[in-house]
Design a protein around this motif. Structure first.
Motif, mmCIF file in Angstrom:
data_model
loop_
_atom_site.group_PDB
_atom_site.id
_atom_site.type_symbol
_atom_site.label_atom_id
_atom_site.label_comp_id
_atom_site.label_asym_id
_atom_site.label_seq_id
_atom_site.Cartn_x
_atom_site.Cartn_y
_atom_site.Cartn_z
ATOM 1 N N LEU A 16 0.826 -1.211 0.000
ATOM 2 C CA LEU A 16 0.000 0.000 0.000
ATOM 3 C C LEU A 16 0.857 1.256 0.000
ATOM 4 C CD1 LEU A 16 -2.828 -0.991 2.516
ATOM 5 C CD2 LEU A 16 -3.062 -0.604 0.062
ATOM 6 N N PHE A 17 1.954 1.213 0.733
ATOM 7 C CA PHE A 17 2.836 2.377 0.798
ATOM 8 C C PHE A 17 3.437 2.697 -0.572
ATOM 9 C CE2 PHE A 17 6.968 4.401 1.504
ATOM 10 C CZ PHE A 17 6.594 5.468 2.301
ATOM 11 N N ALA A 18 3.761 1.660 -1.331
ATOM 12 C CA ALA A 18 4.419 1.856 -2.622
ATOM 13 C C ALA A 18 3.429 2.087 -3.766
ATOM 14 C CB ALA A 18 5.281 0.638 -2.954
ATOM 15 N N SER A 19 2.167 1.737 -3.547
ATOM 16 C CA SER A 19 1.180 1.846 -4.625
ATOM 17 C C SER A 19 0.848 3.302 -4.939
ATOM 18 C CB SER A 19 -0.100 1.099 -4.241
ATOM 19 O OG SER A 19 -1.085 1.263 -5.232
ATOM 20 N N GLU A 20 0.654 3.591 -6.216
ATOM 21 C CA GLU A 20 0.300 4.946 -6.639
ATOM 22 C C GLU A 20 -1.188 5.213 -6.507
ATOM 23 O OE1 GLU A 20 1.719 5.491 -10.576
ATOM 24 O OE2 GLU A 20 3.835 5.509 -9.989
ATOM 25 N N GLU A 21 -1.971 4.185 -6.227
ATOM 26 C CA GLU A 21 -3.412 4.358 -6.091
ATOM 27 C C GLU A 21 -3.942 3.381 -5.048
ATOM 28 O OE1 GLU A 21 -4.716 1.394 -9.759
ATOM 29 O OE2 GLU A 21 -4.756 3.558 -10.033
ATOM 30 N N PRO A 22 -5.121 3.677 -4.466
ATOM 31 C CA PRO A 22 -5.710 2.764 -3.480
ATOM 32 C C PRO A 22 -5.955 1.390 -4.089
ATOM 33 C CG PRO A 22 -6.810 4.901 -3.434
ATOM 34 C CD PRO A 22 -5.931 4.904 -4.651
ATOM 35 N N LEU A 23 -5.935 0.369 -3.245
ATOM 36 C CA LEU A 23 -6.080 -1.006 -3.711
ATOM 37 C C LEU A 23 -7.203 -1.727 -2.973
ATOM 38 C CD1 LEU A 23 -2.308 -2.054 -3.803
ATOM 39 C CD2 LEU A 23 -3.740 -1.401 -5.757
ATOM 40 N N THR A 24 -7.906 -2.590 -3.696
ATOM 41 C CA THR A 24 -8.932 -3.424 -3.077
ATOM 42 C C THR A 24 -8.274 -4.624 -2.400
ATOM 43 O OG1 THR A 24 -9.218 -4.796 -5.046
ATOM 44 C CG2 THR A 24 -10.566 -2.790 -4.899
ATOM 45 N N VAL A 25 -9.055 -5.324 -1.598
ATOM 46 C CA VAL A 25 -8.558 -6.533 -0.947
ATOM 47 C C VAL A 25 -8.139 -7.556 -1.996
ATOM 48 C CG1 VAL A 25 -9.227 -8.510 0.476
ATOM 49 C CG2 VAL A 25 -9.897 -6.200 1.162
ATOM 50 N N ASP A 26 -8.960 -7.727 -3.024
ATOM 51 C CA ASP A 26 -8.641 -8.700 -4.071
ATOM 52 C C ASP A 26 -7.361 -8.326 -4.813
ATOM 53 O OD1 ASP A 26 -10.823 -10.231 -3.460
ATOM 54 O OD2 ASP A 26 -12.114 -9.383 -5.008
ATOM 55 N N ALA A 27 -7.160 -7.029 -5.073
ATOM 56 C CA ALA A 27 -5.952 -6.594 -5.766
ATOM 57 C C ALA A 27 -4.718 -6.849 -4.908
ATOM 58 C CB ALA A 27 -6.051 -5.104 -6.119
ATOM 59 N N LEU A 28 -4.829 -6.590 -3.620
ATOM 60 C CA LEU A 28 -3.714 -6.872 -2.708
ATOM 61 C C LEU A 28 -3.410 -8.366 -2.663
ATOM 62 C CD1 LEU A 28 -4.639 -4.486 0.226
ATOM 63 C CD2 LEU A 28 -2.440 -4.499 -0.962
ATOM 64 N N ALA A 29 -4.471 -9.180 -2.578
ATOM 65 C CA ALA A 29 -4.283 -10.628 -2.515
ATOM 66 C C ALA A 29 -3.584 -11.144 -3.762
ATOM 67 C CB ALA A 29 -5.640 -11.314 -2.338
ATOM 68 N N ALA A 30 -3.999 -10.628 -4.934
ATOM 69 C CA ALA A 30 -3.386 -11.062 -6.191
ATOM 70 C C ALA A 30 -1.931 -10.611 -6.262
ATOM 71 C CB ALA A 30 -4.176 -10.502 -7.373
ATOM 72 N N HIS A 31 -1.664 -9.378 -5.844
ATOM 73 C CA HIS A 31 -0.303 -8.846 -5.895
ATOM 74 C C HIS A 31 0.640 -9.629 -4.992
ATOM 75 C CE1 HIS A 31 2.848 -5.813 -6.352
ATOM 76 N NE2 HIS A 31 3.050 -5.937 -5.042
ATOM 77 N N LEU A 32 0.125 -10.122 -3.897
ATOM 78 C CA LEU A 32 0.954 -10.843 -2.924
ATOM 79 C C LEU A 32 1.037 -12.337 -3.216
ATOM 80 C CD1 LEU A 32 -0.185 -8.966 0.301
ATOM 81 C CD2 LEU A 32 1.960 -8.685 -0.955
ATOM 82 N N GLY A 33 0.665 -12.723 -4.424
ATOM 83 C CA GLY A 33 0.854 -14.101 -4.831
ATOM 84 C C GLY A 33 -0.317 -15.021 -4.567
ATOM 85 N N GLY A 34 -1.518 -14.465 -4.574
ATOM 86 C CA GLY A 34 -2.694 -15.307 -4.387
ATOM 87 C C GLY A 34 -3.023 -15.615 -2.952
ATOM 88 N N ILE A 35 -2.670 -14.707 -2.039
ATOM 89 C CA ILE A 35 -3.034 -14.872 -0.628
ATOM 90 C C ILE A 35 -4.560 -14.865 -0.508
ATOM 91 C CG2 ILE A 35 -2.872 -13.843 1.674
ATOM 92 C CD1 ILE A 35 -0.246 -14.928 0.677
ATOM 93 N N ALA A 36 -5.117 -15.613 0.402
ATOM 94 C CA ALA A 36 -6.559 -15.639 0.604
ATOM 95 C C ALA A 36 -7.060 -14.241 0.975
ATOM 96 C CB ALA A 36 -6.928 -16.633 1.707
ATOM 97 N N PRO A 37 -8.093 -13.744 0.298
ATOM 98 C CA PRO A 37 -8.618 -12.406 0.601
ATOM 99 C C PRO A 37 -8.980 -12.231 2.074
ATOM 100 C CG PRO A 37 -9.528 -13.177 -1.471
ATOM 101 C CD PRO A 37 -8.782 -14.343 -0.874
ATOM 102 N N GLY A 38 -9.481 -13.310 2.706
ATOM 103 C CA GLY A 38 -9.821 -13.213 4.123
ATOM 104 C C GLY A 38 -8.608 -12.914 4.988
#
Length: 207
Positions: A16-38
């Motif tokens: 989130l600190f490095a992102s140029e725009e806000p991110l959804t939970v799903d976007a974060l999960a995908a970026h982190l290698g498919g971590i469970a959204p929960g």
């Protein structure tokens, strides 16, 4: 519970600190290698609590997460800048109607306001990034419908449209003048009663 952040919390924080725009939970999960959204949601909740008393807060706006300056410290970061033009009465009325009744067509907006709405008024709100085209109403003529954007929520400090103030709150804050009639009409409006016709040419319409 340990005060030391876990690996996932640190990864979410860094992303989130490095992102140029806000991110959804799903976007974060995908970026982190498919971590469970929960799991990502749990990490966000923990980080939100950790930052609650810090100089920056972790906030959710329109289901997207980002860091922002703590409200009580915003004055320390202000710089002189060109004054932003205030919205016209027409634009304020239109924005209020869309916010409370999205998705809404231009004909429905005009039914509430009692006057025609120029294309320029809608353009101003779209250029500000506060409203967007949200498809077409499935009725004869298929008029375009409008809705608010995550930028609208972010600008006004709303987590979702459920946080929009009610009439009593607006009146108590002295914010109904000069759009009180339009705002009250907007909150009473039933889209099913609106005229769905949207055939007038934009260039012939005026505020």
């Amino acid at each position: 519970m340990s005060d030391e952040p876990g690996t996932l919390e640190r990864a979410v924080e860094a992303t989130l600190f490095a992102s140029e725009e806000p991110l959804t939970v799903d976007a974060l999960a995908a970026h982190l290698g498919g971590i469970a959204p929960g799991d990502v949601q749990d990490a966000l909740a923990t980080l939100e609590a950790r930052y609650r008393l810090r100089g920056v807060h972790l906030v959710e706006r329109g289901k997207r997460w980002h860091f922002e300056t703590a409200p009580d410290l915003a004055h320390l970061l202000r710089r002189e800048k060109e004054q932003v033009r205030r919205l016209s009465r027409a634009a304020t009325e239109v924005l209020a109607i869309i916010a409370y009744h999205e998705p809404v067509s231009r004909a429905e907006i005009e039914s509430i306001r009692g006057v025609q709405t120029s294309a320029g008024t809608l353009d101003v709100l779209m250029e500000a990034g506060w409203i967007k085209l949200a498809g077409r109403r499935e009725v004869p003529g298929r008029p375009v419908i409008y809705a608010t954007t995550p930028e609208f929520l972010d600008h006004f400090g709303l987590a979702s449209r459920r946080d929009l103030p009610g009439i009593d709150e607006l009146r108590a804050a002295g914010l109904l003048d000069p759009v009180d009639e339009a705002m009250e009409a907007a909150m009473r409006f039933d889209p099913d009663d609106a005229d769905e016709s949207d055939a007038a040419d934009d260039e012939n319409l005026a505020d």
